[in-house]
Every structure is written in C-alpha cells, then in structure tokens.
Write a protein that holds these residues in place. Structure first.
Motif, mmCIF file in Angstrom:
data_model
loop_
_atom_site.group_PDB
_atom_site.id
_atom_site.type_symbol
_atom_site.label_atom_id
_atom_site.label_comp_id
_atom_site.label_asym_id
_atom_site.label_seq_id
_atom_site.Cartn_x
_atom_site.Cartn_y
_atom_site.Cartn_z
ATOM 1 N N GLN A 59 0.836 -1.211 0.000
ATOM 2 C CA GLN A 59 0.000 0.000 0.000
ATOM 3 C C GLN A 59 0.868 1.258 0.000
ATOM 4 O OE1 GLN A 59 -2.576 -0.435 3.435
ATOM 5 N NE2 GLN A 59 -4.283 -1.102 2.148
ATOM 6 N N GLN A 62 2.538 1.631 -3.370
ATOM 7 C CA GLN A 62 1.558 2.050 -4.368
ATOM 8 C C GLN A 62 1.254 3.544 -4.232
ATOM 9 O OE1 GLN A 62 0.109 -0.131 -6.859
ATOM 10 N NE2 GLN A 62 -0.204 1.963 -7.626
ATOM 11 N N ALA A 63 1.227 4.033 -2.996
ATOM 12 C CA ALA A 63 0.981 5.465 -2.764
ATOM 13 C C ALA A 63 2.096 6.311 -3.359
ATOM 14 C CB ALA A 63 0.859 5.726 -1.267
ATOM 15 N N ASP A 66 1.530 6.598 -7.004
ATOM 16 C CA ASP A 66 0.393 7.472 -7.331
ATOM 17 C C ASP A 66 0.741 8.952 -7.166
ATOM 18 O OD1 ASP A 66 -1.088 5.226 -7.819
ATOM 19 O OD2 ASP A 66 -2.041 5.182 -5.844
ATOM 20 N N GLU A 67 1.679 9.258 -6.255
ATOM 21 C CA GLU A 67 1.933 10.647 -5.906
ATOM 22 C C GLU A 67 3.250 11.195 -6.453
ATOM 23 O OE1 GLU A 67 1.824 10.561 -1.688
ATOM 24 O OE2 GLU A 67 -0.271 9.846 -1.588
ATOM 25 N N SER A 69 6.532 12.022 -8.926
ATOM 26 C CA SER A 69 6.741 12.355 -10.340
ATOM 27 C C SER A 69 8.187 12.155 -10.769
ATOM 28 C CB SER A 69 6.321 13.809 -10.604
ATOM 29 O OG SER A 69 7.063 14.703 -9.777
#
Length: 355
Positions: A59, A62-63, A66-67, A69
């Motif tokens: 988790q 994965q965060a 997602d956040e 760059s």
C-alpha cells in the motif's frame, strides 16, 4: 481466509496471556493444554503477521507511485512493488497450506514394519538396508529408533523387523513410505554377476495411545511360550515370549526379543494398538476414497512405490515421477528431498480439492 486468520491471531494472543498467567501456571494440566494450542498456532500466525506487514508495504509503495513524479524514484518504487507482490503471493500459498485440515496423527511417533518379499535371502538383505536407511534418517532428525521385534536370517538380513521411531512429527514425514519397495542389484550370493530384482514391504503405523484405541480385555487371547532362535532352537528356557491375539479382528502379535515376559507383553500391546488404529483409519479412508484420491498413493502395502537401482545408482519414486541419481546417499538416510517432494505433492492435491 483473512477473517479466519484474524480470528486465529486473536486466539493466539489470548493464549499468550493465559500461559503467562500465574493462576494458569499453577494448574499444570490446563497450562500444558494452552501451551500446546499456542504452539500449534505459532506457524500460521507468524506467516499471517508477515503477510500483513507485506500488504502494508505494498500500500505504501503504491501510494508513492500514485503521488511521485521523479523518474528515478518511480523506477525504484516499481521494482520494489514487483518484489513485494511476489512475496505476498508466496505468503498466500503458505497460508493456504497451513490452513489445510491437519492429519491428527502427524505429530505421533511411528511403528514401522519391514518384511522381506520376493527374492529370498536377497530380499531379507534389502529389508535390512531399508531398516538402516530409516534409522539413519531418524538420527538426522534427532529421533530415537528402537527395534521391537526382529526375525534375522543367517547372513544378516531381516525376514521381518518391527521398530519404533520416536520424535515430534515422525508420522508426518514418514507416512508416505508405506508400500512395496523394489531393489535391482547383483546379490552377494550371485556368482554369475546377474542383476536380480527383489522386494520388501514397508508399513508405517502411527503409534496409538489408549485414548485412540479401546480394547476390551475379553477380546484378547494371551499365550506365553519359550523364545526360540534361528532354525527353531530354544534360546530361553523360561516362558518369556508373548503372543497376543485380538479375537474380533484375528490380528496376532508375537514378541520374544526381551528376556522379560512383561516387556514383551508391553511391546506386543503397543504394536497391536497401532495395527488396530491403522485398520480403523484405513477403513475410514476407503470410505472417503471417492472424494479424495492422493497422487502419492493410498498407502496400500501391495502398491509398488519405489525402485532402488544399484547399477545406475538411481532411486525412483513411481508415484510422483521423482528420480535421483544418488542411491548411495539415499540409503545412508539422505531422504529429505524425496520426503519433501511427497509432502508438497500431497499438499498440492489437497489445495486442488478445496479450490
């Protein structure tokens, strides 16, 4: 599955508190019961905690994906996620195996019976080789081996040998050894150099406790007689040998190796109880045969399970198609790979049944 695992973890934590409670410790019987239950849950709870830790790390990773760059960080996160998902998959499989129904006999000691089959003296010598193999394997596991009864041949073989292996989990690791074992080699008694095929049968019985088998004393006929040696000559002038017949089943057990009638009777009862337990469980398994058939066999004594080929230094387990070209090592007790493959194959078959 996760709900069941969560409940088991709660039970484990509860037991952890109980076995440290002074009131419980004062009650030895109760404390021992809780300690055993706690130990039985330790493996599955340990893997479940590792699974939860891995799921949390997935988790978090994965965060980041997602956040974040930054390209380098993303590449590292993707590689880490791939590793974590592989670990999670392995842990899920371990948990499924740990949740399979337990064989109630797995933790028991075993009584093994090896009998020479076709092949005369060569079969008896092979039976002795098998006994030595299992005794050596037991030694590597830290288990204790004791011969209960033996019928020797003049050149050092066994027409029959019955022995006890005592150690935690002995039955779980040896239960797939029941069946017919075949040997191909040039016998020491063969002058022409021809390869002979002989066989011996192995029976693996869980050692029965009084709570497992109820025996009505009225169902037993106990005879005592003088022990005899090779060729029938008397080796004991006292009636120390014991023969016990279980009248309802016709099972007969004789013991004469000890000089004490009492010890021979105790050993005979131990073997009788094991055979009665095995008989009852075999009948139960036959009733369930239509719902589950294991690739590793039924344990039928007549089933040919393994061939030991001396000229090619090869051992082959026919049930699982495993061939090893290190027969010499196997006969010295290096049975680990064979036994582990049998266990994992059986577990895979069980998993198919529940999926």
């Amino acid at each position: 599955m996760l709900e069941k695992l969560s409940a088991l973890e709660e039970k484990y934590e509860e037991l952890s508190k109980l076995i440290a409670d002074p009131e419980v410790i004062a009650d030895l019987g109760r404390w021992q019961q809780y300690v055993k239950a706690h130990a039985d849950l330790a493996d599955v709870v340990g893997v479940y905690k590792e699974y939860k830790k891995t799921a949390k790390e997935i988790q978090e990773t994965q965060a980041i994906l997602d956040e974040e760059s930054d390209g380098d960080i993303l590449d590292m996160a993707r590689a880490e996620l791939e590793q974590l998902l592989a670990v999670k998959s392995d842990l899920e499989l371990k948990l499924k195996v740990l949740l399979l129904p337990k064989d109630p006999n797995d933790e028991k000691n075993v009584i093994m019976e090896i009998r020479a089959g076709t092949g005369g003296e060569e079969a008896a010598l092979f039976a002795a080789d098998l006994f030595r193999m299992y005794a050596r394997f037991a030694e590597t596991q830290g288990w204790k081996t004791e011969i209960l009864s033996a019928n020797y041949t003049d050149i050092g073989g066994f027409k029959e040998v019955v022995f006890n292996i005592e150690g935690r989990g002995a039955y779980s690791r040896l239960k797939f050894e029941s069946g017919t074992h075949r040997v191909q080699r040039i016998p020491t008694t063969e002058s022409g150099g021809r390869i002979h095929t002989s066989a011996a049968t192995v029976a693996v019985l869980p050692e029965a406790e009084e709570v497992d088998v109820e025996i009505d004393p009225n169902d037993l006929r106990i005879d005592v007689f003088c022990a005899s040696g090779h060729g029938g000559q008397s080796v004991n002038t006292t009636q120390s040998a014991v023969r016990i017949t279980h009248i309802p089943t016709g099972i007969v057990v004789s013991m004469q190796d000890e000089k004490s009638q009492h010890k021979n009777k105790d050993r005979a009862m131990k073997v009788l109880m094991a055979r009665l337990l095995d008989r009852a469980q075999t009948e139960h398994q036959q009733r369930l045969a239509s719902t589950r058939k294991s690739m590793v066999g039924s344990g039928d004594r007549s089933e040919r399970i393994r061939t030991y080929n001396f000229p090619q230094n090869r051992v082959t387990d026919h049930r699982i198609g495993l061939t090893l070209h290190r027969l010499d090592g196997v006969l010295e007790g290096d049975l680990g790979e064979v036994i582990e493959t049998l266990i994992t194959t059986d577990q895979a078959e069980q998993l198919k049944q529940v999926e």
